[in-house]
Scaffold this motif. Sequence first.
Motif, PDB file in Angstrom:
ATOM      1  N   TYR A  93       9.317 -13.129 -26.372  1.00  0.00           N
ATOM      2  CA  TYR A  93       9.198 -11.708 -26.695  1.00  0.00           C
ATOM      3  C   TYR A  93       8.256 -11.499 -27.884  1.00  0.00           C
ATOM      4  CZ  TYR A  93      12.579  -9.673 -23.509  1.00  0.00           C
ATOM      5  OH  TYR A  93      13.222  -9.224 -22.387  1.00  0.00           O
ATOM      6  N   THR A  94       8.374 -12.337 -28.899  1.00  0.00           N
ATOM      7  CA  THR A  94       7.504 -12.211 -30.065  1.00  0.00           C
ATOM      8  C   THR A  94       6.049 -12.409 -29.676  1.00  0.00           C
ATOM      9  OG1 THR A  94       9.271 -13.024 -31.486  1.00  0.00           O
ATOM     10  CG2 THR A  94       7.030 -13.130 -32.363  1.00  0.00           C
ATOM     11  N   ALA A  95       5.790 -13.388 -28.826  1.00  0.00           N
ATOM     12  CA  ALA A  95       4.415 -13.694 -28.441  1.00  0.00           C
ATOM     13  C   ALA A  95       3.815 -12.624 -27.536  1.00  0.00           C
ATOM     14  CB  ALA A  95       4.363 -15.045 -27.729  1.00  0.00           C
ATOM     15  N   LEU A  96       4.616 -12.020 -26.675  1.00  0.00           N
ATOM     16  CA  LEU A  96       4.057 -11.091 -25.697  1.00  0.00           C
ATOM     17  C   LEU A  96       4.164  -9.623 -26.100  1.00  0.00           C
ATOM     18  CD1 LEU A  96       5.202 -12.821 -22.414  1.00  0.00           C
ATOM     19  CD2 LEU A  96       2.965 -12.879 -23.499  1.00  0.00           C
ATOM     20  N   VAL A  97       5.141  -9.289 -26.937  1.00  0.00           N
ATOM     21  CA  VAL A  97       5.263  -7.901 -27.374  1.00  0.00           C
ATOM     22  C   VAL A  97       4.597  -7.716 -28.728  1.00  0.00           C
ATOM     23  CG1 VAL A  97       6.885  -6.073 -27.999  1.00  0.00           C
ATOM     24  CG2 VAL A  97       7.372  -7.530 -26.057  1.00  0.00           C
ATOM     25  N   GLY A  98       4.867  -8.623 -29.645  1.00  0.00           N
ATOM     26  CA  GLY A  98       4.326  -8.502 -31.002  1.00  0.00           C
ATOM     27  C   GLY A  98       2.827  -8.736 -31.074  1.00  0.00           C
ATOM     28  N   GLU A  99       2.321  -9.651 -30.259  1.00  0.00           N
ATOM     29  CA  GLU A  99       0.892  -9.964 -30.249  1.00  0.00           C
ATOM     30  C   GLU A  99       0.402  -9.830 -28.814  1.00  0.00           C
ATOM     31  OE1 GLU A  99       0.565 -13.954 -31.668  1.00  0.00           O
ATOM     32  OE2 GLU A  99       2.102 -13.624 -33.155  1.00  0.00           O
ATOM     33  N   PRO A 100      -0.165  -8.698 -28.447  1.00  0.00           N
ATOM     34  CA  PRO A 100      -0.569  -8.508 -27.052  1.00  0.00           C
ATOM     35  C   PRO A 100      -1.627  -9.539 -26.630  1.00  0.00           C
ATOM     36  CG  PRO A 100      -0.918  -6.497 -28.340  1.00  0.00           C
ATOM     37  CD  PRO A 100      -0.436  -7.539 -29.272  1.00  0.00           C
ATOM     38  N   VAL A 101      -1.243 -10.408 -25.735  1.00  0.00           N
ATOM     39  CA  VAL A 101      -2.126 -11.463 -25.242  1.00  0.00           C
ATOM     40  C   VAL A 101      -2.748 -11.048 -23.919  1.00  0.00           C
ATOM     41  CG1 VAL A 101      -2.160 -13.861 -24.456  1.00  0.00           C
ATOM     42  CG2 VAL A 101      -0.700 -13.205 -26.337  1.00  0.00           C
ATOM     43  N   ILE A 102      -2.031 -10.228 -23.180  1.00  0.00           N
ATOM     44  CA  ILE A 102      -2.454  -9.873 -21.838  1.00  0.00           C
ATOM     45  C   ILE A 102      -2.943  -8.432 -21.839  1.00  0.00           C
ATOM     46  CG2 ILE A 102      -1.712  -9.669 -19.447  1.00  0.00           C
ATOM     47  CD1 ILE A 102       0.516 -11.676 -20.172  1.00  0.00           C
ATOM     48  N   ASP A 103      -4.114  -8.214 -21.253  1.00  0.00           N
ATOM     49  CA  ASP A 103      -4.660  -6.873 -21.110  1.00  0.00           C
ATOM     50  C   ASP A 103      -4.176  -6.339 -19.764  1.00  0.00           C
ATOM     51  OD1 ASP A 103      -6.091  -4.567 -21.346  1.00  0.00           O
ATOM     52  OD2 ASP A 103      -8.041  -5.471 -20.952  1.00  0.00           O
ATOM     53  N   PHE A 104      -3.054  -5.608 -19.772  1.00  0.00           N
ATOM     54  CA  PHE A 104      -2.415  -5.207 -18.527  1.00  0.00           C
ATOM     55  C   PHE A 104      -3.258  -4.279 -17.661  1.00  0.00           C
ATOM     56  CE2 PHE A 104       1.162  -6.763 -20.975  1.00  0.00           C
ATOM     57  CZ  PHE A 104       1.731  -7.599 -20.047  1.00  0.00           C
ATOM     58  N   PRO A 105      -4.017  -3.354 -18.221  1.00  0.00           N
ATOM     59  CA  PRO A 105      -4.855  -2.561 -17.316  1.00  0.00           C
ATOM     60  C   PRO A 105      -5.917  -3.409 -16.609  1.00  0.00           C
ATOM     61  CG  PRO A 105      -4.618  -1.458 -19.419  1.00  0.00           C
ATOM     62  CD  PRO A 105      -4.022  -2.816 -19.571  1.00  0.00           C
ATOM     63  N   MET A 107      -5.909  -6.821 -15.408  1.00  0.00           N
ATOM     64  CA  MET A 107      -5.252  -8.087 -15.087  1.00  0.00           C
ATOM     65  C   MET A 107      -6.155  -9.048 -14.311  1.00  0.00           C
ATOM     66  SD  MET A 107      -2.248  -8.347 -16.360  1.00  0.00           S
ATOM     67  CE  MET A 107      -1.414  -9.569 -15.379  1.00  0.00           C
ATOM     68  N   GLU A 108      -7.316  -8.593 -13.846  1.00  0.00           N
ATOM     69  CA  GLU A 108      -8.206  -9.468 -13.093  1.00  0.00           C
ATOM     70  C   GLU A 108      -8.796 -10.550 -13.987  1.00  0.00           C
ATOM     71  OE1 GLU A 108     -10.830  -6.567 -11.547  1.00  0.00           O
ATOM     72  OE2 GLU A 108      -9.364  -5.812 -10.122  1.00  0.00           O
ATOM     73  N   ARG A 109      -8.857 -10.310 -15.278  1.00  0.00           N
ATOM     74  CA  ARG A 109      -9.416 -11.299 -16.201  1.00  0.00           C
ATOM     75  C   ARG A 109      -8.329 -12.097 -16.899  1.00  0.00           C
ATOM     76  NH1 ARG A 109     -13.498  -8.437 -20.068  1.00  0.00           N
ATOM     77  NH2 ARG A 109     -11.481  -7.890 -20.897  1.00  0.00           N
ATOM     78  N   PHE A 110      -7.198 -12.232 -16.300  1.00  0.00           N
ATOM     79  CA  PHE A 110      -6.066 -12.954 -16.886  1.00  0.00           C
ATOM     80  C   PHE A 110      -6.400 -14.438 -16.957  1.00  0.00           C
ATOM     81  CE2 PHE A 110      -1.933 -15.157 -16.301  1.00  0.00           C
ATOM     82  CZ  PHE A 110      -1.360 -14.781 -17.502  1.00  0.00           C
ATOM     83  N   ASP A 111      -6.323 -15.019 -18.159  1.00  0.00           N
ATOM     84  CA  ASP A 111      -6.614 -16.438 -18.374  1.00  0.00           C
ATOM     85  C   ASP A 111      -5.284 -17.178 -18.515  1.00  0.00           C
ATOM     86  OD1 ASP A 111      -7.609 -18.912 -18.979  1.00  0.00           O
ATOM     87  OD2 ASP A 111      -8.600 -18.304 -20.848  1.00  0.00           O
ATOM     88  N   LEU A 112      -4.877 -17.847 -17.448  1.00  0.00           N
ATOM     89  CA  LEU A 112      -3.576 -18.521 -17.423  1.00  0.00           C
ATOM     90  C   LEU A 112      -3.504 -19.643 -18.456  1.00  0.00           C
ATOM     91  CD1 LEU A 112      -0.816 -18.737 -16.097  1.00  0.00           C
ATOM     92  CD2 LEU A 112      -1.816 -20.307 -14.441  1.00  0.00           C
ATOM     93  N   ASP A 113      -4.579 -20.404 -18.613  1.00  0.00           N
ATOM     94  CA  ASP A 113      -4.564 -21.503 -19.585  1.00  0.00           C
ATOM     95  C   ASP A 113      -4.424 -20.987 -21.015  1.00  0.00           C
ATOM     96  OD1 ASP A 113      -4.769 -23.472 -17.640  1.00  0.00           O
ATOM     97  OD2 ASP A 113      -6.957 -23.386 -17.623  1.00  0.00           O
ATOM     98  N   ALA A 114      -5.104 -19.885 -21.340  1.00  0.00           N
ATOM     99  CA  ALA A 114      -4.979 -19.300 -22.679  1.00  0.00           C
ATOM    100  C   ALA A 114      -3.571 -18.756 -22.894  1.00  0.00           C
ATOM    101  CB  ALA A 114      -6.015 -18.200 -22.872  1.00  0.00           C
ATOM    102  N   PHE A 115      -2.992 -18.168 -21.850  1.00  0.00           N
ATOM    103  CA  PHE A 115      -1.613 -17.651 -21.923  1.00  0.00           C
ATOM    104  C   PHE A 115      -0.645 -18.788 -22.227  1.00  0.00           C
ATOM    105  CE2 PHE A 115       2.348 -16.920 -19.482  1.00  0.00           C
ATOM    106  CZ  PHE A 115       2.844 -15.829 -20.184  1.00  0.00           C
ATOM    107  N   LYS A 116      -0.733 -19.890 -21.473  1.00  0.00           N
ATOM    108  CA  LYS A 116       0.152 -21.027 -21.675  1.00  0.00           C
ATOM    109  C   LYS A 116      -0.049 -21.646 -23.065  1.00  0.00           C
ATOM    110  CE  LYS A 116       0.273 -24.000 -18.300  1.00  0.00           C
ATOM    111  NZ  LYS A 116      -0.023 -24.841 -17.130  1.00  0.00           N
ATOM    112  N   ALA A 117      -1.302 -21.763 -23.495  1.00  0.00           N
ATOM    113  CA  ALA A 117      -1.575 -22.333 -24.815  1.00  0.00           C
ATOM    114  C   ALA A 117      -1.003 -21.452 -25.924  1.00  0.00           C
ATOM    115  CB  ALA A 117      -3.085 -22.513 -25.001  1.00  0.00           C
ATOM    116  N   HIS A 118      -1.088 -20.138 -25.755  1.00  0.00           N
ATOM    117  CA  HIS A 118      -0.554 -19.224 -26.767  1.00  0.00           C
ATOM    118  C   HIS A 118       0.970 -19.331 -26.851  1.00  0.00           C
ATOM    119  CE1 HIS A 118      -0.319 -15.763 -29.382  1.00  0.00           C
ATOM    120  NE2 HIS A 118       0.576 -15.225 -28.569  1.00  0.00           N
ATOM    121  N   ILE A 119       1.630 -19.409 -25.699  1.00  0.00           N
ATOM    122  CA  ILE A 119       3.092 -19.544 -25.684  1.00  0.00           C
ATOM    123  C   ILE A 119       3.492 -20.869 -26.340  1.00  0.00           C
ATOM    124  CG2 ILE A 119       5.124 -19.774 -24.202  1.00  0.00           C
ATOM    125  CD1 ILE A 119       3.952 -16.931 -24.335  1.00  0.00           C
ATOM    126  N   LEU A 120       2.795 -21.943 -25.993  1.00  0.00           N
ATOM    127  CA  LEU A 120       3.096 -23.267 -26.542  1.00  0.00           C
ATOM    128  C   LEU A 120       2.902 -23.287 -28.061  1.00  0.00           C
ATOM    129  CD1 LEU A 120       3.852 -26.181 -25.729  1.00  0.00           C
ATOM    130  CD2 LEU A 120       1.420 -26.656 -25.592  1.00  0.00           C
TER     131      LEU A 120
END
Length: 180
Positions: A93-105, A107-120
């Motif tokens: 929750y802290t990673a995804l709400v406090g620091e917006p990593v994903i640009d929801f409007p 979503m075509e440019r979603f970088d899965l590796d960057a998402f996983k690295a940020h969570i880790l």
Amino acid sequence: MIKMLGTGVWICVVALASVYFSVQVSNKKEVVEPDPAMFGGLETIRGEVTSIPVISGGAVQGYFLTRLSYTVDPLKAAKLSIPVNELITDSLYTALVGEPVIDFPDMERFDLDAFKAHILTTLNERVGEELFQDVIVEQIDFLSKEDIRSNVQQGRSLKNNPTVERTTPQPQAAAEAPSH
């Protein structure tokens, strides 16, 4: 006699040399390479489905749903004073709400590796040590408010639809007892 003495010395030299080389070979330490991280020593912790509201313009635009699993060192995880699942949920929750990593409007440019690295990175920073080794994605979904409304309306229309026949299984006739 000299030949006999020479032969005895030769036998002693060969015996000493063979003992010396056998001791050297038996004392030689083997180089043991550690197993790669994905082949042992780690434990996988399956996370729960996490629903995170996407807030944009002061209103909820939808929900980001995810289920992630994590590989951890089991010896380090056992030393934690906070249960691992609660720590993971809070950090997610802290990673995804406090620091917006994903640009929801967009979503075509979603970088899965960057998402996983940020969570880790977020999880390991929270613990203060490299406890989490990898993030494994099991599910990622985004449900907009319109998707949720249409699903709710479809559910209501099926419940209130009089044309849907509801059948109940008919009880089978009881077998008659044979007469004596």
